[in-house]
Design an enzyme around this catalytic site. Structure first.
Site, PDB file in Angstrom:
ATOM      1  N   CYS A 131      23.182 142.385  91.517  1.00 48.28           N
ATOM      2  CA  CYS A 131      22.416 142.890  90.380  1.00 48.28           C
ATOM      3  C   CYS A 131      21.285 141.919  90.085  1.00 48.28           C
ATOM      4  CB  CYS A 131      23.340 143.023  89.165  1.00 48.28           C
ATOM      5  SG  CYS A 131      22.515 143.619  87.677  1.00 48.28           S
ATOM      6  N   GLU A 175      23.101 152.018  87.977  1.00 45.45           N
ATOM      7  CA  GLU A 175      22.023 152.024  86.982  1.00 45.45           C
ATOM      8  C   GLU A 175      22.436 152.751  85.699  1.00 45.45           C
ATOM      9  OE1 GLU A 175      19.702 149.976  87.453  1.00 45.45           O
ATOM     10  OE2 GLU A 175      20.298 149.658  89.546  1.00 45.45           O
ATOM     11  N   HIS A 178      24.236 150.498  83.478  1.00 41.99           N
ATOM     12  CA  HIS A 178      23.377 149.599  82.689  1.00 41.99           C
ATOM     13  C   HIS A 178      22.983 150.227  81.351  1.00 41.99           C
ATOM     14  CE1 HIS A 178      22.746 145.972  84.941  1.00 41.99           C
ATOM     15  NE2 HIS A 178      22.314 146.590  86.015  1.00 41.99           N
TER      16      HIS A 178
END
Length: 204
Positions: A131, A175, A178
């Site tokens: 990441c 993603e 996140h």
């Protein structure tokens, strides 16, 4: 000046200094949905995020700007708590070394993306995950859904539905995590990082 004001300046190229690292509280927040029509800043931000990914995959630009290579970026990584992600997954040469017909298997800026259905089967990358917001290696299988169906909006507000499997599925789930305040290592088995449950698909 707010983070988004700085990032959307015409002269600004997103680099590693703009990406916040683990420990920053923004990475643990559930990001806010965007509303349509998008603001000009939200649209430009999506374009800048995609530009960053292209630069990070270009050896010359990556060296010039000091970038780590990336295939995905989420707005919270830029300290902007909005549900915006960009994904850019390059195709690779075939076994004979021929270049791919299409440069990318997935190239999209997604607003308000969400997983609407998924397979029973789980999957993990054999080499684990990394990441841009994590400056250390965290070994272990990051267990995700093997296949997902996602819905998202493009910059015009048009809704899309996409079925994903394999690496593309993993990238998009990373993603979307996140924007939900989840880090990839939250999904690694703490006691046995390389534990393999029955049916787990290991992706090379």
């Amino acid at each position: 000046m707010s983070a988004i004001d700085k990032l959307v300046k015409a002269s600004h190229l997103i680099d590693m200094n703009d990406i916040i690292r683990e420990g920053n509280p923004t990475l643990r927040k559930v990001a806010e949905e965007v509303t349509f029509p998008l603001s000009e800043k939200e649209e430009i931000l999506g374009e800048k995020m995609m530009q960053f990914l292209k630069h990070s995959q270009d050896p010359i630009m990556a060296e010039k700007l000091g970038l780590r290579g990336g295939v995905g970026l989420a707005a919270p990584q830029l300290d902007i708590s909005k549900r915006i992600i960009a994904v850019l997954v390059p195709n690779v040469e075939d076994a004979q070394g021929n270049p791919p017909k299409e440069a990318y298997s997935l190239q999209e800026v997604m607003y308000n993306p969400k997983v609407v259905s998924h397979s029973v089967q789980d999957a993990a990358l054999s080499d684990g995950e990394g990441c841009l917001s994590v400056d250390r290696e965290v070994p272990g299988y990051v267990v995700r859904h093997a296949r997902v169906t996602i819905e998202y909006f493009d910059k015009t507000g048009e809704k899309h539905r996409l079925k994903l499997k394999g690496y593309n599925s993993i990238v998009v789930q990373h993603e979307i995590d996140h924007i939900d305040g989840i880090m990839f290592y939250d999904r690694i088995n703490e006691k046995n990082p390389f534990a393999v449950k029955e049916g787990l698909l290991i992706l090379e």
